[in-house]
Design an enzyme around this catalytic site. Sequence first.
Site, PDB file in Angstrom:
ATOM      1  N   ASP A   1       0.819  -1.209   0.000  1.00 25.67           N
ATOM      2  CA  ASP A   1       0.000   0.000   0.000  1.00 25.67           C
ATOM      3  C   ASP A   1       0.850   1.255   0.000  1.00 25.67           C
ATOM      4  OD1 ASP A   1      -2.321  -1.358   0.123  1.00 25.67           O
ATOM      5  OD2 ASP A   1      -2.596  -1.137   2.284  1.00 25.67           O
TER       6      ASP A   1
ATOM      7  N   LYS B   1      -4.183   2.856  -2.391  1.00 24.30           N
ATOM      8  CA  LYS B   1      -5.388   3.633  -2.646  1.00 24.30           C
ATOM      9  C   LYS B   1      -5.135   5.035  -2.123  1.00 24.30           C
ATOM     10  CE  LYS B   1      -7.567   0.448  -0.239  1.00 24.30           C
ATOM     11  NZ  LYS B   1      -7.114  -0.828  -0.102  1.00 24.30           N
TER      12      LYS B   1
ATOM     13  N   MET C   1      -7.513   8.597   9.538  1.00 18.67           N
ATOM     14  CA  MET C   1      -8.052   9.138   8.281  1.00 18.67           C
ATOM     15  C   MET C   1      -8.880  10.395   8.521  1.00 18.67           C
ATOM     16  SD  MET C   1      -9.247   5.461   6.726  1.00 18.67           S
ATOM     17  CE  MET C   1      -9.740   4.773   8.283  1.00 18.67           C
TER      18      MET C   1
HETATM   19  N1  SAH Z   1      -3.815  -0.247   9.322  1.00 16.00           N
HETATM   20  C1  SAH Z   1      -3.309   1.072   9.623  1.00 16.00           C
HETATM   21  C2  SAH Z   1      -4.351   2.144   9.399  1.00 16.00           C
HETATM   22  C3  SAH Z   1      -4.818   2.267   8.000  1.00 16.00           C
HETATM   23  S1  SAH Z   1      -5.926   3.609   7.806  1.00 16.00           S
HETATM   24  C4  SAH Z   1      -2.798   1.097  11.053  1.00 16.00           C
HETATM   25  O1  SAH Z   1      -3.028   0.170  11.828  1.00 16.00           O
HETATM   26  O2  SAH Z   1      -2.127   2.074  11.402  1.00 16.00           O
HETATM   27  C5  SAH Z   1      -4.858   4.899   7.312  1.00 16.00           C
HETATM   28  C6  SAH Z   1      -4.710   5.936   8.403  1.00 16.00           C
HETATM   29  O3  SAH Z   1      -3.765   5.512   9.367  1.00 16.00           O
HETATM   30  C7  SAH Z   1      -4.171   7.241   7.936  1.00 16.00           C
HETATM   31  O4  SAH Z   1      -5.184   8.034   7.352  1.00 16.00           O
HETATM   32  C8  SAH Z   1      -3.688   7.844   9.225  1.00 16.00           C
HETATM   33  O5  SAH Z   1      -4.768   8.347   9.976  1.00 16.00           O
HETATM   34  C9  SAH Z   1      -3.155   6.642   9.941  1.00 16.00           C
HETATM   35  N2  SAH Z   1      -1.690   6.521   9.818  1.00 16.00           N
HETATM   36  C10 SAH Z   1      -1.019   5.476   9.318  1.00 16.00           C
HETATM   37  N3  SAH Z   1       0.308   5.683   9.391  1.00 16.00           N
HETATM   38  C11 SAH Z   1       0.467   6.874   9.982  1.00 16.00           C
HETATM   39  C12 SAH Z   1       1.589   7.664  10.340  1.00 16.00           C
HETATM   40  N4  SAH Z   1       2.832   7.238  10.126  1.00 16.00           N
HETATM   41  N5  SAH Z   1       1.389   8.862  10.935  1.00 16.00           N
HETATM   42  C13 SAH Z   1       0.141   9.308  11.166  1.00 16.00           C
HETATM   43  N6  SAH Z   1      -0.948   8.605  10.833  1.00 16.00           N
HETATM   44  C14 SAH Z   1      -0.800   7.414  10.256  1.00 16.00           C
END
Ligand code: SAH
Length: 459
Positions: free
Chosen positions: A248, A270, A383
Amino acid sequence: MDLLPLFHNLRGRRCVVVGGGDVALRKLRQLIDAGAAILVIAPEINAAIRKLAQKHTLSIRLTPFSDTDLDGAVLVIAATNDQAVNRHISELAQGRNVPVNVVDSPELCTVVFPSIVDRSPVQIAISSSGKAPVLARMLRTRLEGLIPAGYGKLAALAGKHRNHVKERIGNPLDRKAFWEEVFEGDIAELVYSEKLDEAEKRLEQKLAGNQPQQVGEVYLVGGGPGDPDLLTFRALRLMQKADIVLYDRLVSKEVMALVRRDAELIYVGKTAGDHPVTQENINEKLAEFALQGKRVLRLKGGDPFIFGRGGEEIAHLAERGVPFQVVPGITAASGCASYAGIPLTHRDYAQSVRFITGHLKDHSLDLNWQDLVAPNQTLVFYMGLSGLESICKALIARGKAATTPAALVEKGTTARQRVFIGDLTTLPDIVRKAEAKAPTLIIVGDVVKLHDTLSWFKG
Ligand code: SAH
């Protein structure tokens, strides 16, 4: 070579440990593991050794050392804090040809204890010949990370079938190839997933030459929030094993750099509102590649089971009968909170934490706001960048104090991390002015106050 490494069978043999403190304790634990018949000699022993003696058979003699104590010993360890006593024991032992170890005095030793990576029955012993024990220990730590915890079970399985395999496969080269496939392939993976019966069945089938058609496997792996140091050992191992990788946008390039070099990489990212590859398409691809016999790595940002659609992907695999395993990752909430110095729970401020999607559907948020404004909890919105203002307004409208502290963490855990602190009224403006870009995470609640004192990471 200064010293010859040998593995010593001490089972049931007399080992004498002189000393009753912590240094003796460490050696005692190892000797117990090796099944030695142990005699401890010291005028006094500490509480930890006394406790050890309740669980294991140790002979303890509460007297000073006397020369006859070495009678019948195959190994002696001097761990007293009196160097003259240690030296005396060393000389006496050497005079009688009994191997002797004096802790932290290499010049008095005829044998030294290595640092051990223990995957019994597989053991790796590392020694610096007493010259740099810290270096040996560091090396050990590195190896610990490289060698799966299940190695011992794999070796035990091989041991059980060793003779049988030898009978069946006469040619040593073929036999070597057979074992290499077992240790590298799906049988090893089954062992690491604790499917021991299935692993054994597969090994027998392989030996009988009637292997089922080769089916690959899907590894659904959480790549964490960005910093590659946050990967799990299992994630790294499977990343190095994969033939093909579907990843991703959220997987950081530092994490991607650790994927096996010759693996085929397929981007299926995406961007919000823009789906170059549909979810059904991804599900289908995963199944197809695995059914072709490939090892497929589905690499996701954070944790695959938190807003990651991991559940949907493996449901499809389960339906198609494709084997898979799931490896958790550090989710953005944990990663960003830690690296921003904002504990998600705290006895004084929050007794619970909620992970919420802040993704707008048709420009609005359909959430149970009444629950979200309850006190003593931390809210974490994933998100939520484009919905930040709506989220803050909705919380205030349902009764949350406008002064409730709130933070936005941009690109958490990476060198580009930025943390913005405000409250429900001020945060949207602060973030807009700073032109924060996704991925960002929003944290709302009194715990945000702790950032000032607990922040430690400078992105
Ligand atoms: N599976 C992922 C989340 C996917 S949804 C998890 O467990 O973290 C995607 C969202 O994750 C982004 O919109 C953001 O809100 C958050 N996110 C993922 N990586 C991030 C990062 N390094 N810093 C801040 N937010 C992050």
